[in-house]
Each structure stands twice: as structure tokens, then as C-alpha cells.
Design an enzyme around this catalytic site. Structure first.
Site, PDB file in Angstrom:
ATOM      1  CB  ILE A   1      76.193  76.150  -4.480  1.00 51.45           C
ATOM      2  CG1 ILE A   1      76.708  77.535  -4.112  1.00 51.45           C
ATOM      3  CG2 ILE A   1      75.357  76.218  -5.764  1.00 51.45           C
ATOM      4  CD1 ILE A   1      77.614  78.176  -5.151  1.00 51.45           C
ATOM      5  N   PRO A   2      73.563  73.878  -3.406  1.00 51.80           N
ATOM      6  CG  PRO A   2      71.290  74.025  -2.867  1.00 51.80           C
ATOM      7  CD  PRO A   2      72.551  74.855  -3.035  1.00 51.80           C
ATOM      8  CB  CYS A   3      75.000  70.820  -7.466  1.00 51.60           C
ATOM      9  SG  CYS A   3      76.385  70.146  -6.556  1.00 51.60           S
ATOM     10  CG  HIS A   4      72.748  67.864  -2.572  1.00 50.71           C
ATOM     11  ND1 HIS A   4      73.475  68.984  -2.200  1.00 50.71           N
ATOM     12  CD2 HIS A   4      71.709  67.784  -1.716  1.00 50.71           C
ATOM     13  CE1 HIS A   4      72.893  69.534  -1.151  1.00 50.71           C
ATOM     14  NE2 HIS A   4      71.811  68.834  -0.840  1.00 50.71           N
TER      15      HIS A   4
END
Length: 160
Positions: free
Chosen positions: A114-117
Site C-alpha cells: 500500500i504505497p504511502c511513500h
């Protein structure tokens, strides 16, 4: 809860599974190693991601969180690799404020997948709570080819 660890360029990661779903990716090497089919597949996909051969993850996920956090995390999964969104843009999609989006990002139990970056501030990359912090976020963005997007974000006027 079955877990499986792997070595990555950003440090060791441990992936956890519950009821046939990925529920966590944590920094560090887990004590117990249980190679279920799903965990082995997830490890293989993470290796492919770090090798530059995979840009998105199609895995069964069940992150524990509030209804709002789940909305934010669902919106995160819609950000393509190599692109970023501002906290304000994500707040328009998921509701809430840029600050509440930032808090939900910081609580994301399944980073990278889950690409919070991929969420950045209007004047730069913003923060990151995983790994070595900002250097880890910048590594992930660079791996995905999003460095130019972060540089462009820095050059926007602060009212954007």
C-alpha cells in the site's frame, strides 16, 4: 500469525498473514518463519519490485484500521508507480484534511504494497515513518522513477 521475512535494499522486512490476507509489512526480521503459499508469493513479488520488475501488487490485503484509514489506503493503491500525489490531493479523494491523510499514511500497516511513500508535501517529499525515514521514502520513489515528480512538486508555488 504466520510471518515470513526477506532481505531488501531498504533493510529486512517481515510480512504477516492472517486468514489468507496480508495484514502487515514490518521493518526487521521476524522471530518465527512460516512459509505459507501467500507469504512466499508476497516475498517473491517484493523481490521483483525491488529488482524493478514489478510496479503494483495484486494480493489479498486486510489491513486493520478505521473506516477512514481504509478509505485513504484504498486511495493510495490507486496512485501508479512513478507518480506521486500531495496530501491535499489525497484528502480531496478520500475526504478529511491533508493532516488526517498524513496520520492515516503514518498508520499504514502494509507499507510498500500500500504505497504511502507516493504521497508528498506541496514543497517536497514530506515525511516517512518506515525504515530509515525520509531516505527510505526517497529510495522507494527513486526506484519507481518518481524522483522527477518530487522535484517538480518542490518547484510548485506553496499555494498549490
Amino acid at each position: 500469525m504466520p510471518q515470513l521475512s526477506l532481505h531488501t535494499p531498504i533493510g529486512d522486512l517481515t510480512v504477516s498473514e492472517e486468514d489468507g490476507h496480508i495484514v502487515a509489512v514490518d521493518w526487521g526480521w521476524g522471530r518465527d518463519q512460516t512459509p505459507t503459499h501467500l507469504l512466499v508469493e508476497t516475498r517473491t513479488r517484493l523481490h521483483a519490485y525491488f529488482d524493478g520488475d514489478l510496479t503494483s501488487f495484486d494480493l489479498p490485503l486486510a489491513p486493520p484500521g478505521t473506516a477512514y484509514q481504509l478509505r485513504v489506503w484504498t486511495s493510495l493503491r490507486g496512485i501508479p508507480a512513478g507518480e506521486t500525489r500531495s496530501y491535499a490531493e489525497l484528502a480531496r479523494l478520500a475526504g478529511g484534511s491533508p493532516r488526517s491523510v498524513g496520520m492515516a499514511n503514518g498508520a499504514n500497516p502494509i507499507p510498500i504494497i500500500i504505497p504511502c511513500h507516493r504521497v508528498v508535501g506541496i514543497n517536497g517529499p514530506g515525511g516517512y515513518s518506515g525504515g530509515d525515514g525520509l531516505s527510505t521514502k526517497l529510495f522507494l520513489l527513486d526506484l519507481e522513477g518518481a524522483s522527477a515528480a518530487v522535484q517538480a512538486q518542490r518547484s510548485l508555488p506553496s499555494s498549490a
